[in-house]
Motif scaffolding. Structure first.
Motif, PDB file in Angstrom:
ATOM      1  N   GLU A 297     -24.566  27.850  24.955  1.00 31.04           N
ATOM      2  CA  GLU A 297     -23.373  27.109  25.146  1.00 31.04           C
ATOM      3  C   GLU A 297     -22.254  27.934  24.966  1.00 31.04           C
ATOM      4  O   GLU A 297     -21.188  27.646  26.036  1.00 31.04           O
ATOM      5  CB  GLU A 297     -23.298  25.947  23.974  1.00 31.04           C
ATOM      6  N   HIS A 299     -22.056  31.028  26.210  1.00 34.84           N
ATOM      7  CA  HIS A 299     -22.248  31.414  27.739  1.00 34.84           C
ATOM      8  C   HIS A 299     -21.610  30.542  28.927  1.00 34.84           C
ATOM      9  O   HIS A 299     -20.816  30.900  29.742  1.00 34.84           O
ATOM     10  CB  HIS A 299     -23.659  32.025  27.886  1.00 34.84           C
ATOM     11  N   ARG A 300     -22.111  29.277  28.544  1.00 41.70           N
ATOM     12  CA  ARG A 300     -21.693  28.209  29.608  1.00 41.70           C
ATOM     13  C   ARG A 300     -20.198  28.172  29.554  1.00 41.70           C
ATOM     14  O   ARG A 300     -19.559  28.027  30.662  1.00 41.70           O
ATOM     15  CB  ARG A 300     -22.481  26.882  29.337  1.00 41.70           C
ATOM     16  N   LEU A 301     -19.567  28.258  28.222  1.00 43.86           N
ATOM     17  CA  LEU A 301     -18.219  27.742  28.379  1.00 43.86           C
ATOM     18  C   LEU A 301     -17.470  28.927  28.805  1.00 43.86           C
ATOM     19  O   LEU A 301     -16.247  28.906  29.314  1.00 43.86           O
ATOM     20  CB  LEU A 301     -17.838  27.342  26.705  1.00 43.86           C
ATOM     21  N   LYS A 303     -18.139  30.981  31.083  1.00 45.72           N
ATOM     22  CA  LYS A 303     -18.319  31.086  32.523  1.00 45.72           C
ATOM     23  C   LYS A 303     -17.411  30.062  33.058  1.00 45.72           C
ATOM     24  O   LYS A 303     -16.625  30.035  34.123  1.00 45.72           O
ATOM     25  CB  LYS A 303     -19.631  30.973  33.155  1.00 45.72           C
ATOM     26  N   ALA A 304     -16.911  28.948  32.324  1.00 47.82           N
ATOM     27  CA  ALA A 304     -16.082  27.955  32.719  1.00 47.82           C
ATOM     28  C   ALA A 304     -14.626  28.041  32.205  1.00 47.82           C
ATOM     29  O   ALA A 304     -13.742  27.394  32.524  1.00 47.82           O
ATOM     30  CB  ALA A 304     -16.430  26.416  32.074  1.00 47.82           C
ATOM     31  N   ALA A 305     -14.483  29.545  31.810  1.00 48.05           N
ATOM     32  CA  ALA A 305     -13.076  29.938  31.282  1.00 48.05           C
ATOM     33  C   ALA A 305     -12.657  28.779  30.145  1.00 48.05           C
ATOM     34  O   ALA A 305     -11.230  28.756  30.137  1.00 48.05           O
ATOM     35  CB  ALA A 305     -12.318  29.760  32.605  1.00 48.05           C
ATOM     36  N   ASP A 306     -13.185  28.482  29.071  1.00 48.37           N
ATOM     37  CA  ASP A 306     -12.852  27.694  28.221  1.00 48.37           C
ATOM     38  C   ASP A 306     -12.055  28.897  27.239  1.00 48.37           C
ATOM     39  O   ASP A 306     -12.634  29.651  26.876  1.00 48.37           O
ATOM     40  CB  ASP A 306     -14.040  27.213  27.300  1.00 48.37           C
ATOM     41  N   GLN A 307     -10.965  28.504  26.934  1.00 46.78           N
ATOM     42  CA  GLN A 307     -10.135  29.162  26.287  1.00 46.78           C
ATOM     43  C   GLN A 307     -10.137  29.609  24.861  1.00 46.78           C
ATOM     44  O   GLN A 307     -10.015  30.834  24.329  1.00 46.78           O
ATOM     45  CB  GLN A 307      -8.554  28.824  26.511  1.00 46.78           C
ATOM     46  N   TRP A 348     -18.153  39.509  28.700  1.00 45.32           N
ATOM     47  CA  TRP A 348     -16.773  39.026  28.044  1.00 45.32           C
ATOM     48  C   TRP A 348     -16.681  39.935  26.765  1.00 45.32           C
ATOM     49  O   TRP A 348     -15.191  40.298  26.413  1.00 45.32           O
ATOM     50  CB  TRP A 348     -16.950  37.655  27.490  1.00 45.32           C
TER      51      TRP A 348
END
Length: 401
Positions: A297, A299-301, A303-307, A348
């Motif tokens: 999860e 990793h998914r976030l 990639k979605a640029a979750d701050q 990251w």
């Protein structure tokens, strides 16, 4: 490959033949396919000796002939490769949320690779040993059905392991003073093959050295799980320390009066950058003790640029870089690998870790130390356990015909 030698060298001490058999095996591991003449030229052994050694190795089914080559001046030569088809080496790993098993053949090819969920944080040592023994029996049984003889089994544990296989302390799975080797020998009915216990990071760096493709003599492998261990290879030798307790990287104190660590102290790297800390920062509402889904999860976030997640990974990278700079200043490794669950998060983690490493290192450009993602999966320690058995063969402990 971690050996006592920087490369194949002929021997001039006791048990010359056994040692020279190992010289030929090491040369083949690095250079196969090659001919008897190639081995003689590469090792300095004379041709008659090489011919006799190769015959012995073929009889032991450690080496086999694979045909002739004509791409050379003079007569065609019979080429040789490693065989080892009757043999297997097995490695197991116990961690906070999974058990793994890996079996390798003599050439290092995987014969099996298993992973199963495991509640290491809530299981008693007795329950863990029963689970490990069941996994070992299953792996050994599979090898027996394939008519392979097990040459050895090594178990990796995330904690302090003494030379007798006693786990002095493994805080992330709640172990203290557990005689794992003795207990497993009993559970497995005193098997004919050698059984060893080692620190998981030590085994992970053996796998990195043999299979990671780094090509360096000075290497540090970091495990990324509930804990953060360091396997250290210096000048092609595994660094164990006086009592075998070297590499407790996760318990470097970084922040005075920082968060509480499982070891009972405060401000350790593990408390700041272990998976528990990352999950707490990135997924404050996460539930459950298995790390894998949470890492997926994150990793998914990311990639979605979750701050929130990006900030948590940036801070984690800084803490890792700070700790790695201490190791770089002390040991000057060429490469530091991020393994385990850190591997998937490495894109990251590495930028901030590398900047912190350079900023805190005494030598310019961090003395050449690089931080890279491991190319191995979360079974690296188990693979290293199996490769420890192969290392013994490379050093001359050969199976009887």
């Amino acid at each position: 490959m971690i050996t006592k030698h920087s490369g194949p060298q002929p021997a001039d001490f006791a048990d010359v033949r056994a040692t020279n058999l190992a010289v030929v095996l090491r040369h083949l591991r690095l250079n196969a396919p090659c001919s008897r003449a190639d081995i003689a030229a590469g090792t300095g052994l004379n041709k008659a000796t090489v011919s006799s050694l190769v015959t012995d190795l073929i009889e032991r089914r450690l080496v086999r002939e694979v045909g002739m080559t004509e791409n050379r001046i003079g007569r065609p030569a019979t080429m040789l490769v490693l065989d080892g088809s009757p043999y297997a080496a097995i490695g197991l790993e116990v961690n906070a949320d999974y058990l793994t098993a890996v079996a390798l053949d003599l050439a290092g090819e995987r014969l099996l690779s298993w992973r199963r969920s495991f509640t290491g944080t809530t299981s008693s040592p007795g329950q863990a040993i029963a689970s490990l023994a069941a996994l070992a029996k299953r792996a050994v049984g599979k090898m027996a059905r394939e008519q392979r003889r097990v040459l050895g089994l090594t178990v990796g544990v995330p904690g302090l392991v003494d030379p007798d296989g006693v786990v002095s302390l493994a805080p992330n799975i709640g172990w203290e003073g557990v005689d794992l080797r003795k207990s497993l020998l009993s559970a497995l009915n005193d098997p004919a093959y050698p059984l060893l216990v080692d620190n998981d990071a030590n085994l992970a760096v053996m796998a990195e050295q043999r299979f990671g493709g780094h090509g360096v003599a000075n290497l540090v492998a970091l495990t990324g799980g509930a804990g953060i261990g360091a396997g250290i290879v210096a000048d092609n030798r595994l660094l164990r320390g006086a009592r075998g307790f070297a590499g407790e990287f996760g318990h470097l104190p970084l922040v005075a009066d920082g968060p509480a660590c499982a070891c009972g102290r405060r401000g350790c790297l593990e408390a700041l950058a272990g998976l528990g800390a990352i999950i707490k920062q990135a997924l404050p509402d996460a539930e459950g003790t298995e790390f894998g889904p949470h890492v997926d999860e994150i990793h998914r976030l990311a990639k979605a640029a979750d701050q929130r997640v990006l900030q948590a990974l940036s801070v984690t990278g800084q803490h890792l870089g700070h700790a790695i700079s201490l190791v770089a200043n002390l040991l000057n490794p060429s490469v530091v690998t991020l393994g385990g669950y850190f591997t998937v998060l490495a894109p990251w983690l590495i930028p901030d870790a590398s900047r912190e490493l350079v900023a805190r290192s005494v030598a310019a450009d961090a003395g050449g130390t690089r931080i890279v993602a491991s190319a191995l999966d979360v079974s690296a320690a188990a693979a290293g356990g199996a490769s420890r058995v192969l290392d013994a063969i490379d050093e001359g402990v050969l199976p009887t015909p």
